[in-house]
Enzyme design. Structure first.
Site, PDB file in Angstrom:
ATOM      1  N   GLU A  59      -5.032   1.122  -1.858  1.00  0.00           N
ATOM      2  CA  GLU A  59      -5.478   1.572  -0.423  1.00  0.00           C
ATOM      3  C   GLU A  59      -6.670   2.665  -0.675  1.00  0.00           C
ATOM      4  O   GLU A  59      -7.818   2.732   0.233  1.00  0.00           O
ATOM      5  CB  GLU A  59      -4.307   2.059   0.363  1.00  0.00           C
ATOM      6  CG  GLU A  59      -4.662   1.824   1.791  1.00  0.00           C
ATOM      7  CD  GLU A  59      -4.575   3.217   2.474  1.00  0.00           C
ATOM      8  OE1 GLU A  59      -5.293   3.198   3.337  1.00  0.00           O
ATOM      9  OE2 GLU A  59      -3.798   4.068   2.091  1.00  0.00           O
ATOM     10  N   SER A  86       0.359   5.671   1.052  1.00  0.00           N
ATOM     11  CA  SER A  86       0.076   4.490   0.549  1.00  0.00           C
ATOM     12  C   SER A  86      -0.776   4.231  -0.507  1.00  0.00           C
ATOM     13  O   SER A  86      -2.051   4.688  -0.041  1.00  0.00           O
ATOM     14  CB  SER A  86       0.263   3.642   1.969  1.00  0.00           C
ATOM     15  OG  SER A  86       1.131   3.620   2.720  1.00  0.00           O
ATOM     16  N   ARG A 142      -6.549  -1.261   7.965  1.00  0.00           N
ATOM     17  CA  ARG A 142      -6.996  -0.129   6.834  1.00  0.00           C
ATOM     18  C   ARG A 142      -8.375  -0.418   6.558  1.00  0.00           C
ATOM     19  O   ARG A 142      -8.613   0.015   5.311  1.00  0.00           O
ATOM     20  CB  ARG A 142      -5.913  -0.283   5.792  1.00  0.00           C
ATOM     21  CG  ARG A 142      -4.731   0.477   6.235  1.00  0.00           C
ATOM     22  CD  ARG A 142      -4.706   1.858   6.335  1.00  0.00           C
ATOM     23  NE  ARG A 142      -3.479   2.318   6.267  1.00  0.00           N
ATOM     24  CZ  ARG A 142      -2.524   2.613   7.301  1.00  0.00           C
ATOM     25  NH1 ARG A 142      -2.979   1.992   8.530  1.00  0.00           N
ATOM     26  NH2 ARG A 142      -1.375   3.005   7.108  1.00  0.00           N
TER      27      ARG A 142
HETATM   28  N1  EPU Z   1      10.114  -1.425   2.650  1.00  0.00           N
HETATM   29  C1  EPU Z   1      10.753  -1.726   1.736  1.00  0.00           C
HETATM   30  N2  EPU Z   1      10.642  -0.709   0.333  1.00  0.00           N
HETATM   31  C2  EPU Z   1       9.831   0.222   0.401  1.00  0.00           C
HETATM   32  C3  EPU Z   1       8.924   0.449   1.509  1.00  0.00           C
HETATM   33  C4  EPU Z   1       8.952  -0.227   2.464  1.00  0.00           C
HETATM   34  O1  EPU Z   1      11.579  -2.549   1.642  1.00  0.00           O
HETATM   35  O2  EPU Z   1       9.722   0.645  -0.816  1.00  0.00           O
HETATM   36  C5  EPU Z   1      10.185  -2.167   3.810  1.00  0.00           C
HETATM   37  C6  EPU Z   1      10.970  -1.301   4.871  1.00  0.00           C
HETATM   38  O3  EPU Z   1      12.403  -1.270   4.965  1.00  0.00           O
HETATM   39  C7  EPU Z   1      10.413  -1.804   6.119  1.00  0.00           C
HETATM   40  C8  EPU Z   1       9.064  -2.478   5.691  1.00  0.00           C
HETATM   41  O4  EPU Z   1       8.932  -2.486   4.364  1.00  0.00           O
HETATM   42  O5  EPU Z   1      11.019  -2.903   6.573  1.00  0.00           O
HETATM   43  C9  EPU Z   1       7.993  -1.388   6.218  1.00  0.00           C
HETATM   44  O6  EPU Z   1       7.967  -0.149   5.786  1.00  0.00           O
HETATM   45  P1  EPU Z   1       7.341   1.248   6.449  1.00  0.00           P
HETATM   46  O7  EPU Z   1       7.907   1.068   8.014  1.00  0.00           O
HETATM   47  O8  EPU Z   1       8.046   2.049   6.004  1.00  0.00           O
HETATM   48  O9  EPU Z   1       5.981   1.128   6.502  1.00  0.00           O
HETATM   49  P2  EPU Z   1       5.092   0.597   5.201  1.00  0.00           P
HETATM   50  O10 EPU Z   1       4.386  -0.681   5.638  1.00  0.00           O
HETATM   51  O11 EPU Z   1       5.522   0.915   3.929  1.00  0.00           O
HETATM   52  C10 EPU Z   1       2.858   1.531   6.688  1.00  0.00           C
HETATM   53  C11 EPU Z   1       1.585   2.436   6.193  1.00  0.00           C
HETATM   54  C12 EPU Z   1       1.893   3.784   6.321  1.00  0.00           C
HETATM   55  C13 EPU Z   1       2.673   4.168   7.451  1.00  0.00           C
HETATM   56  C14 EPU Z   1       3.891   3.228   7.879  1.00  0.00           C
HETATM   57  C15 EPU Z   1       4.478   3.733   9.109  1.00  0.00           C
HETATM   58  C16 EPU Z   1       0.069   1.064   5.067  1.00  0.00           C
HETATM   59  C17 EPU Z   1      -0.468   0.699   3.785  1.00  0.00           C
HETATM   60  N3  EPU Z   1       1.037   1.889   5.010  1.00  0.00           N
HETATM   61  O12 EPU Z   1       3.658   1.691   5.445  1.00  0.00           O
HETATM   62  O13 EPU Z   1       0.606   4.537   5.863  1.00  0.00           O
HETATM   63  O14 EPU Z   1       2.787   5.575   7.629  1.00  0.00           O
HETATM   64  O15 EPU Z   1       3.394   1.756   7.659  1.00  0.00           O
HETATM   65  O16 EPU Z   1       3.520   3.007  10.073  1.00  0.00           O
HETATM   66  O17 EPU Z   1      -0.348   0.250   5.922  1.00  0.00           O
HETATM   67  C18 EPU Z   1      -0.658   5.408   4.457  1.00  0.00           C
HETATM   68  O18 EPU Z   1      -1.708   4.938   4.733  1.00  0.00           O
HETATM   69  O19 EPU Z   1      -0.897   6.369   3.664  1.00  0.00           O
HETATM   70  C19 EPU Z   1       0.831   5.531   5.161  1.00  0.00           C
HETATM   71  C20 EPU Z   1       1.602   6.212   4.536  1.00  0.00           C
END
Ligand code: EPU
Length: 363
Positions: free
Chosen positions: A359, A263, A189
């Site tokens: 972010e 995010s 990022r």
């Molecule tokens: N999780 C939780 N609680 C939450 C959110 C997530 O427990 O409220 C856990 C999920 O269960 C999972 C893990 O965290 O095990 C990862 O969650 P998820 O795959 O939904 O992705 P994320 O890490 O929350 C990142 C990116 C997103 C992107 C998704 C999918 C960043 C800051 N965010 O989110 O990007 O869409 O992965 O690849 O890296 C963005 O940058 O605006 C964005 C939405």
């Protein structure tokens, strides 16, 4: 105020005449930034204009420099927030268009895309062409030119994997430059454009190398789970795009309906010894090995454990489907957003001794 406006207009007209341009660039004053930012908050931009070509972009940047005011190139406004005092310089809206196949081989194509193109429309077009490389980044709001700034990524792909080079106006050298992938300093990022070279380059085109072979497993966890659930076993860029759109639709609020910047926090990167310590108390803490003794811990999980899920602080709601997202429900100002941000950061720090980071960029 008016005198200043006249002079900036004069400068730009002179420059455009010098470049034998005929289009008149309008400069507007005191424009509410919230109309241009998906968080729908923030003060006014002192000046605002649109750039429809690289020459217009350069002319606008030069004018700002001559006036001794900063400039900020804005795309879709989906990853930028503005303070209540607004922006004291010139905001240039990137309207540079273009979608050209500049190399076509049996195995891949290279496409040059104008920075002002809508990112998701670009993804849709490449998917229609059956090209693979950015299909998992479907549904991300914003412009193509902004994508390298924060090294946009989702569902296992990031733009650093496909970007060959980009074109930019270098405001320091007052020249157009081509930067190769390695020169962009991409990391999770981030890139030089939001670190060491903040404000220096105005990106007006990106060139992506996309493949004609079908996307291959292993897929990102959430994507694979979706494929398993619906029983998909043959993978095409379209299949991946459709799956990602469905997952996003379920997890991420549409900024057109519920103001947000995706995010709001980056995932946390910690070292192996920290993870070991933390897992003594929270054995279920998820973490992804990044190599080099570094692990990525989902900040959404940390925020949820800290009890912040679905809370509303100063009009900002911590999204119940993904705690990384802050939704502006009734916040009146950047100060409201900052209050919510600090409450979340503090809660995570108090519980896990991890400092999470914002972010979106701040103007
Ligand atoms: N999780 C939780 N609680 C939450 C959110 C997530 O427990 O409220 C856990 C999920 O269960 C999972 C893990 O965290 O095990 C990862 O969650 P998820 O795959 O939904 O992705 P994320 O890490 O929350 C990142 C990116 C997103 C992107 C998704 C999918 C960043 C800051 N965010 O989110 O990007 O869409 O992965 O690849 O890296 C963005 O940058 O605006 C964005 C939405």
């Amino acid at each position: 105020m008016h005198r200043e406006f006249d002079s900036i207009t004069e400068v730009i007209i002179q420059q455009l005449l010098g470049l034998r341009y005929t289009r008149y660039m309008d400069f507007h004053q005191n424009i509410p930034l919230k109309n241009y930012l998906t968080m729908r908050l923030g003060g006014v931009a002192k000046y605002m204009t649109e750039a429809h070509s690289p020459d217009e972009l350069a002319a606008a940047c030069r004018s700002a420099k001559q006036q001794n005011i900063p400039f900020f190139l804005l795309g879709g406004g989906s990853n930028v927030i503005a303070k209540d005092e607004g922006y004291p310089g010139l905001v240039v809206l990137n309207k540079v268009k273009g979608f050209d196949v500049i190399e076509d081989t049996p195995s891949y194509a290279v496409i040059r895309i104008g920075g002002g193109e809508n990112w998701d429309e670009v993804v849709a077009r490449t998917v229609e062409m059956n090209l693979s490389g950015i299909e998992a980044m479907s549904g991300i709001p914003g412009s193509a030119g902004a994508a390298p700034v924060q090294n946009v990524g989702a569902y296992g792909q990031e733009i650093a994997d496909t970007l060959i080079q980009l074109e930019a106006y270098d405001s320091e050298a007052d020249s157009f430059v081509v930067l190769q992938n390695e020169q962009c300093g991409f990391s999770y990022r981030s890139s030089i454009f939001r670190e060491s070279a903040t404000g220096r380059y105005a990106i007006y085109s990106i060139a992506l190398k996309l493949y004609k072979s079908a996307p291959q497993p292993p897929f990102y966890d959430a994507l694979q789970r979706y494929f398993d659930e619906v029983g998909v076993t043959i993978f095409t860029p379209k299949v991946v795009r459709d799956a990602v759109l469905a997952i996003r639709h379920d997890k991420l609020p549409d900024p057109q309906e519920r103001p947000n910047t995706g995010s709001f926090f980056k995932n946390a990167i910690i070292e192996d010894w920290q993870l070991e310590e933390l897992r003594k108390q929270w054995p279920d803490m998820p973490a992804y090995d990044l190599g080099n003794h570094n692990f990525k811990v989902p900040t959404g999980w940390l925020i949820e454990q800290a009890g912040m899920k679905n809370q509303v602080i100063s009009g900002m709601r911590i999204h119940d489907k993904n705690c990384l997202v802050l939704i502006n429900e009734s916040a009146q100002s950047y100060a409201d957003l900052a209050a919510a941000r600090e409450a979340v950061i503090d809660a995570v720090r108090d519980m896990f001794r991890i400092n999470i980071q914002q972010e979106p960029l701040e103007m």
